[in-house]
Design an enzyme around this catalytic site. Structure first.
Site, mmCIF file in Angstrom:
data_model
loop_
_atom_site.group_PDB
_atom_site.id
_atom_site.type_symbol
_atom_site.label_atom_id
_atom_site.label_comp_id
_atom_site.label_asym_id
_atom_site.label_seq_id
_atom_site.Cartn_x
_atom_site.Cartn_y
_atom_site.Cartn_z
ATOM 1 N N TYR A 19 49.237 -2.815 -78.413
ATOM 2 C CA TYR A 19 47.864 -2.356 -78.353
ATOM 3 C C TYR A 19 46.883 -2.239 -79.711
ATOM 4 O O TYR A 19 46.316 -2.486 -80.138
ATOM 5 C CB TYR A 19 47.931 -1.301 -77.610
ATOM 6 N N GLY A 73 33.604 6.409 -72.064
ATOM 7 C CA GLY A 73 32.260 5.804 -71.972
ATOM 8 C C GLY A 73 31.619 7.337 -70.690
ATOM 9 O O GLY A 73 30.231 7.150 -71.215
ATOM 10 N N TRP A 96 58.913 16.387 -72.113
ATOM 11 C CA TRP A 96 59.437 14.662 -73.051
ATOM 12 C C TRP A 96 59.523 15.514 -74.092
ATOM 13 O O TRP A 96 58.579 16.192 -74.591
ATOM 14 C CB TRP A 96 57.881 14.253 -72.568
HETATM 15 N N1 NAP Z 1 41.877 8.755 -74.869
HETATM 16 C C1 NAP Z 1 41.925 9.317 -75.427
HETATM 17 O O1 NAP Z 1 42.581 9.701 -76.215
HETATM 18 C C2 NAP Z 1 41.282 8.566 -77.045
HETATM 19 C C3 NAP Z 1 42.030 8.213 -78.545
HETATM 20 C C4 NAP Z 1 41.137 7.636 -79.218
HETATM 21 C C5 NAP Z 1 40.877 6.504 -79.095
HETATM 22 N N2 NAP Z 1 40.027 5.632 -78.018
HETATM 23 C C6 NAP Z 1 39.866 4.225 -77.574
HETATM 24 O O2 NAP Z 1 38.724 4.815 -76.216
HETATM 25 C C7 NAP Z 1 38.110 3.644 -76.030
HETATM 26 C C8 NAP Z 1 37.995 4.373 -74.565
HETATM 27 O O3 NAP Z 1 39.450 4.749 -73.638
HETATM 28 P P1 NAP Z 1 39.288 5.781 -72.798
HETATM 29 O O4 NAP Z 1 40.534 6.620 -72.706
HETATM 30 O O5 NAP Z 1 37.889 6.485 -72.231
HETATM 31 O O6 NAP Z 1 39.699 4.711 -71.311
HETATM 32 P P2 NAP Z 1 40.107 4.900 -70.228
HETATM 33 O O7 NAP Z 1 39.469 6.338 -69.892
HETATM 34 O O8 NAP Z 1 40.875 4.337 -69.389
HETATM 35 O O9 NAP Z 1 38.390 3.830 -69.894
HETATM 36 C C9 NAP Z 1 38.936 2.025 -69.989
HETATM 37 C C10 NAP Z 1 36.955 1.857 -69.293
HETATM 38 O O10 NAP Z 1 36.944 0.623 -69.785
HETATM 39 C C11 NAP Z 1 37.173 -0.617 -67.995
HETATM 40 N N3 NAP Z 1 37.470 -1.347 -68.168
HETATM 41 C C12 NAP Z 1 39.168 -1.788 -69.047
HETATM 42 N N4 NAP Z 1 39.052 -2.747 -68.119
HETATM 43 C C13 NAP Z 1 37.957 -3.712 -67.779
HETATM 44 C C14 NAP Z 1 37.546 -4.941 -68.244
HETATM 45 N N5 NAP Z 1 38.667 -5.514 -68.532
HETATM 46 N N6 NAP Z 1 36.685 -5.035 -68.010
HETATM 47 C C15 NAP Z 1 35.374 -3.801 -67.765
HETATM 48 N N7 NAP Z 1 35.404 -3.454 -67.614
HETATM 49 C C16 NAP Z 1 37.453 -2.678 -68.064
HETATM 50 C C17 NAP Z 1 37.546 0.140 -67.109
HETATM 51 O O11 NAP Z 1 37.201 0.271 -66.352
HETATM 52 P P3 NAP Z 1 37.331 1.306 -64.389
HETATM 53 O O12 NAP Z 1 37.124 3.042 -65.078
HETATM 54 O O13 NAP Z 1 36.910 0.615 -63.864
HETATM 55 O O14 NAP Z 1 38.910 1.159 -64.907
HETATM 56 C C18 NAP Z 1 37.422 2.036 -67.731
HETATM 57 O O15 NAP Z 1 35.923 2.555 -67.176
HETATM 58 C C19 NAP Z 1 39.232 2.555 -76.037
HETATM 59 O O16 NAP Z 1 39.342 2.061 -76.861
HETATM 60 C C20 NAP Z 1 40.657 3.530 -77.020
HETATM 61 O O17 NAP Z 1 40.910 2.461 -77.614
HETATM 62 C C21 NAP Z 1 40.596 6.245 -76.299
#
Ligand code: NAP
Length: 313
Positions: free
Chosen positions: A137, A17, A203
């Site tokens: 998930y 985001g 790991w």
């Molecule tokens: N990271 C990766 O390697 C990766 C790879 C492939 C796909 N993705 C996809 O990308 C997307 C985002 O992942 P990310 O890595 O950016 O995760 P992240 O850094 O954990 O960010 C998730 C965001 O969602 C918000 N959130 C979680 N639960 C919520 C709720 N109930 N209401 C409102 N906001 C909520 C969190 O808010 P807070 O900041 O306030 O907690 C955080 O800003 C996911 O769908 C994931 O599947 C990620």
């Protein structure tokens, strides 16, 4: 999208985001809409309804989700399936009810079967059993893809799903308990360097092959897809796109690259007693490339950028 379009970024504080927010601003989009988790809990249907009724966004990037590494997924499966099903169901349904022009839903490559051939093609979806450690998930994410496709078929909406490979970048999660492998290793190796430790334990066997993409390259791919002419999206694609680099490294090579960037000269040790997860996971992004998108940042360049950010934060 035009530069004045009202664009909602769900999960704007997260790794994806925040990268989307930075890239949209850099590309001149200034009418951006976001809410902190504290202001809007997306698992709460009534709150999401009120928000869409009040704000009526034109475009939605659905980057909010409960995300974590192997340990978190295998420890909290109920939270991972409930939170993700609720978040995506509320946002996708309200986007339909409020006539959102295009929504982009973020899944991940764990949706593909554990033994799927490599590289992973979009058509391998639902062709075999999933990796058990993050099945809850993955099932939620598969439901999100099918929800987008079902709304497109029944209501003529324009909802796209993207499956990015492993991402890393600014605002990444460095918490050793819940982080993904790349930031986890960087934090561990940096601390070993600062403490003068002679060895670092990694790991698993070090053999699994993985693909990593710089978060802003992934964000650029999402913005690119949000602007692609509807007529150019192949009918048989189900509006499902992998996003990846096709650049593979073993966990051992990744750890060695991080040691080089951090300047750690100690010894890497591998603990085969810890799970390796899938032995090879690389995406086939040719469907996206066929539309004209290509990533820019190599793994070495990205790790150096992330380490600079880590040192300053
Ligand atoms: N990271 C990766 O390697 C990766 C790879 C492939 C796909 N993705 C996809 O990308 C997307 C985002 O992942 P990310 O890595 O950016 O995760 P992240 O850094 O954990 O960010 C998730 C965001 O969602 C918000 N959130 C979680 N639960 C919520 C709720 N109930 N209401 C409102 N906001 C909520 C969190 O808010 P807070 O900041 O306030 O907690 C955080 O800003 C996911 O769908 C994931 O599947 C990620």
């Amino acid at each position: 999208m035009n530069k004045n379009s009202l664009i909602y970024i769900a999960g704007h504080n997260g790794l994806v985001g925040s990268a989307l927010t930075r890239c949209l601003r850099e590309q001149g989009y200034h009418n951006l809409l976001f809410r902190d988790f504290r202001e809007l809990d997306l698992t709460r249907q009534a709150e999401v309804e009120k928000f869409f009724e009040a704000e009526k966004p034109e475009y939605v990037f659905l980057a909010a989700a409960k995300v974590g590494g192997i340990l978190a997924n295998s420890t909290y499966p109920a939270d991972f399936i409930y939170d993700n099903l609720m978040i995506q169901s509320n946002v996708i349904h309200q986007s339909y009810l409020h006539g959102v022009k295009r929504l982009l839903f973020l899944g991940s490559t764990c949706i593909y079967p554990k033994e799927a051939p490599q590289p992973l093609k979009e058509e391998y979806l639902l062709t075999g059993p999933l990796e058990p450690t993050n099945e809850a998930y993955a099932v939620a994410k598969i439901a999100g893809i099918r929800m987008c496709q079902s709304y497109n078929r029944q209501h003529g909406t324009d909802f796209i799903s993207v499956m990015p490979t492993n991402l890393y970048g600014i605002n990444d999660n460095f918490n050793p308990e819940t982080s993904h492998v790349l930031p986890g290793l960087m934090g561990k190796i940096h601390k070993a360097k600062m403490n003068g430790d002679p060895t670092v334990m990694v790991w698993g066997s070090g053999k699994p092959l993985r693909e990593f993409m710089w978060s802003e390259d992934m964000a650029a791919a999402c913005i690119f897809l949000m602007n692609v002419d509807r007529a150019l999206i192949p009918e048989d694609s189900g509006k499902l796109f992998n996003i990846g680099t096709e650049e593979e490294v073993s966990i051992r090579e990744l750890a060695e690259l991080i040691c080089e960037v951090v300047g750690y000269r100690g010894e890497l040790r591998f603990d085969p007693g810890k799970p390796d997860g899938t032995m090879r996971k690389v995406t086939d992004p040719s469907r996206l490339h066929a539309l004209g998108f290509a990533h820019k940042v190599s793994l070495r360049e990205g790790i150096a950028k992330l380490y600079q950010w880590y040192l300053n934060h």
